[in-house]
Design an enzyme around this catalytic site. Structure first.
Site, PDB file in Angstrom:
ATOM      1  N   GLU A 142       0.826  -1.280  -0.023  1.00 47.33           N
ATOM      2  CA  GLU A 142       0.123   0.115  -0.178  1.00 47.33           C
ATOM      3  C   GLU A 142       0.980   1.313   0.051  1.00 47.33           C
ATOM      4  O   GLU A 142       0.753   2.188   0.716  1.00 47.33           O
ATOM      5  CB  GLU A 142      -0.964  -0.015   1.395  1.00 47.33           C
ATOM      6  CG  GLU A 142      -1.970  -1.149   1.017  1.00 47.33           C
ATOM      7  CD  GLU A 142      -3.031  -1.011   2.273  1.00 47.33           C
ATOM      8  OE1 GLU A 142      -2.860  -0.421   3.150  1.00 47.33           O
ATOM      9  OE2 GLU A 142      -4.168  -1.429   2.034  1.00 47.33           O
ATOM     10  N   GLU A 299      -6.535  -7.662  -1.317  1.00 46.64           N
ATOM     11  CA  GLU A 299      -7.216  -7.353   0.080  1.00 46.64           C
ATOM     12  C   GLU A 299      -8.777  -7.208  -0.161  1.00 46.64           C
ATOM     13  O   GLU A 299      -8.992  -6.333  -0.756  1.00 46.64           O
ATOM     14  CB  GLU A 299      -6.633  -6.538   0.947  1.00 46.64           C
ATOM     15  CG  GLU A 299      -5.103  -6.750   1.346  1.00 46.64           C
ATOM     16  CD  GLU A 299      -4.721  -5.622   2.299  1.00 46.64           C
ATOM     17  OE1 GLU A 299      -5.386  -4.854   2.902  1.00 46.64           O
ATOM     18  OE2 GLU A 299      -3.271  -5.523   2.540  1.00 46.64           O
TER      19      GLU A 299
END
Length: 655
Positions: A142, A299
């Site tokens: 991320e 995710e």
């Protein structure tokens, strides 16, 4: 279509690993992601590696024919690294080093940090690259645009500026630095925007700094990609992205990576407000448009979210399966759920996974098992693509510049894109969200909202597209600034005036107020079903030159002095046309406008979809699959062929 999970074996007793793997195998998990936060377990002290535990994990999944995504653990350097090399700690906007003990607290440009990264990546990839069950690498975790203000990053920013402008005097000219005595006399005076209210900083400087910050993280990702490629020349490489505070340019970020990955966390309780835009179909279509190919979810929502904020409600029945199906419908070939089991320690212990703290399979586990079984039935559709005739343009510079200088209360760049996306999907028209500089050849309708920062390449594409018969939709706040984030001194929409056939005589940033909107185009009025709509947030007062007026501001509302003046127009240009939407409207007005546009353009659509129902088509050769997704909290009915059928992917067990 493949289903997997994110797994953190380093956080659990080794006796649980085989039990977890057996459970995964039993219910149909095909992929696990491991390693993104495990640097301290892989290298407990500098230069001393311990992969014995990871060897056992890899072997456990290999024995069960479950594939692995192996992550570089560089998001969370070990504590010994910060203790020994404090220069690798990221520096915040206030000039102070940020607190360690969290994640992402490293400076990605620091030479020492990169040396440490290269060593752990080499040790990791060299050890496992021959295992055929390693099907992908994920770089870091991320990542955001690099807003570190350390001396090394400050020098990097200066070098970036020197390469772009050549001299400080050229910067002064581009930025018009006579404002507030902002002129530079030497490169040493050029510094990143610092602490304080960002909106008080020079807008040209802050936009360029974010461009540098994006380029900086792209360089970091490329550095890691090259490290991996030294030891593994074939296995695909990606990184997982998200909508963060400092978003990098997605198109640059993934240019040299093999596929796009996204972390997808849709709402567990859907808003009842009819004007709320909450569907994650927008995010999914944007991810597919980055490389204009299918993507992964790295995710996916699995339970209640919470840790640094209060816990959200748990996903309602049907959401685990339904949201994964929505991702597949919009181009995901693989969906990994975060996480297999809920953590019992650390900051994320209330970010729930498939298994709760009690380790007892419950409702979400059973629904996840159903999803795994469902996905296996769609193997034939794996790799099927989406082909659309409508595109929305997205630009990283637009998003950042709009966020930097708010245009009106409650008005956001992405909201304008979402409104048009919602409008076309509401009538069953698929939408690609693509880079604003991408080729437009395959499309018939192109939506170009809020082109605040002018890009000559984008401008030329749109003019040629309309000349060749395409339909362009422009909006308020197009053509406002040049590429340096300075306002253009001519009538709006400046460079788009000829295309739009209209001038903006004045504008009114009405924010939370509303104005009456009267439709005067007969086709739009017929589709809309009534003559009036709402104008909100922003009102361009338009003077058409060659365009025809489609809607005017009515006699009721916050500002009465421009009642009767044009608000929405359509201009014939070349073989095509250009629409200009000078305000922000309510959802139903966008829906009816979208239908009006597709009818005039000849794009196929549906006018029988209930609110919140999304239809997506994926194709592979001569075969196609139609996905119907109910994005509401209640049961719906749709027409399929000649039979009225209930849509069975309900979110509540009772119907």
């Amino acid at each position: 279509m493949r289903i997997g999970v994110d797994y953190y074996p380093e956080q659990w007793d080794e006796t649980m690993w085989e039990q977890d793997a057996d459970r995964m195998k039993e219910i149909g998990v095909e992929i696990v992601r491991v390693g993104e936060f495990a640097w301290s377990r892989m290298e407990p002290t500098e230069g001393v590696y311990d992969f014995a535990w990871l060897d056992r994990v890899v072997q456990i999944f290999t024995d069960r024919e479950i594939d692995l995504v192996l992550c570089t653990p560089t998001c969370t350097p070990p504590q010994w690294a910060f203790e020994k090399y404090p220069e690798i700690i990221q520096v915040g906007a206030d000039g102070a080093k940020i607190p360690i003990g969290i994640r992402g607290h490293r400076c990605v440009t620091n030479a020492t940090y990169r040396r440490l990264c290269e060593k752990i990546i080499q040790a990791l990839v060299e050890r496992y690259h021959d295992n055929p069950r390693i099907i992908a690498y994920q770089i870091d975790n991320e990542v955001e645009a690099n807003h570190c203000r350390c001396e090394e990053c400050t020098q990097g920013f200066r070098a970036w500026m020197q390469k772009k402008y050549g001299t400080p005097q050229a910067v002064n000219a581009a930025y018009r630095n006579t404002v507030w005595s902002g002129e530079y006399s030497s490169w040493e005076e050029v510094k990143p925007p610092t602490a304080g209210v960002l909106q008080w900083q020079n807008p040209s400087l802050t936009l360029d700094y974010n461009r540098y910050a994006s380029d900086s993280i792209v360089d970091y990702i490329e550095f890691q990609r090259q490290c991996i490629r030294k030891w593994d020349a074939t296995v695909p490489i990606t990184t997982n992205n998200w909508f963060c505070e400092n978003m990098p340019d997605f198109y640059d970020l993934f240019e040299h990576l093999d596929f796009v990955s996204y972390d997808n966390y849709p709402l567990s309780v859907l808003p009842e407000d009819e004007e709320s835009l909450y569907s994650h179909a927008f995010h999914l279509d944007l991810m597919r448009g980055i490389k204009q190919q299918n993507f992964w979810i790295m995710e996916q929502l699995s339970g209640a979210m919470g840790s640094w904020m209060p816990m959200s409600p748990t996903p309602r029945p049907g959401m685990i399966r339904g949201y994964a199906a929505q991702a597949f419908a919009h181009g995901a070939d693989t969906v990994l759920h975060f996480r297999w089991r809920t953590a019992c320690s650390g900051a994320e212990m209330y970010w729930h996974g498939i298994l709760d703290h009690n380790n007892v399979p419950g409702r979400r586990y059973r629904e996840f098992a159903e999803l795994c079984s469902w996905a296996k039935k769609w193997k034939e559709a794996e790799g099927a693509v989406i082909q659309n005739e409508v595109a929305i343009l997205y630009g990283s510079a637009q998003e950042y510049a709009f966020k930097l200088q708010h245009q009106a209360e409650g008005m956001y760049y992405l909201e304008q894109l979402k409104l048009f996306h919602d409008a076309f999907t509401s009538i069953g028209v698929g939408v690609d969200i693509i880079n604003e500089t991408a080729s437009l050849e395959q499309y018939r309708i192109v939506i170009a909202p809020t082109l605040l920062i002018t890009n000559e390449e984008v401008k030329d594409h749109l003019y040629h597209f309309a000349e060749d018969g395409g339909s362009v939709v422009l909006t308020n706040r197009c053509g406002v600034k040049d590429s340096y984030n300075c306002c253009i001194m001519q009538a709006l929409p400046t460079v788009y005036e000829e295309l739009a056939g209209v001038r903006v005589e004045e504008y009114d940033a009405i924010g939370s107020h509303e104005h009456d909107l009267q439709l005067c185009d007969s086709a739009w009025k017929q589709v809309h079903g009534e003559q009036s709509a709402k104008a909100m947030q922003w009102c361009d007062i338009l003077a058409p030159t060659t365009a025809k007026t489609m809607a005017v501001y009515g006699p009721k509302g916050f500002s009465l002095f421009y009642g009767g003046r044009a608000a929405v127009t359509c201009n014939e240009y070349g073989e095509g046309r250009a629409y200009y939407v000078g305000t922000v409207m309510n959802r139903s007005a966008y829906h009816s406008l979208a239908q009006t546009i597709v009818e005039e353009t000849g794009v196929s659509y549906r006018n029988d979809l209930p609110p919140g129902v999304e239809v997506t088509v994926r194709k592979k050769g001569q075969k196609s699959w139609t996905f119907v997704f109910n994005n509401t909290m209640h049961s719906q009915k749709i027409w399929t062929g000649d039979v009225l059928q209930p849509f069975e992917m309900q979110v509540y067990p009772e119907k």
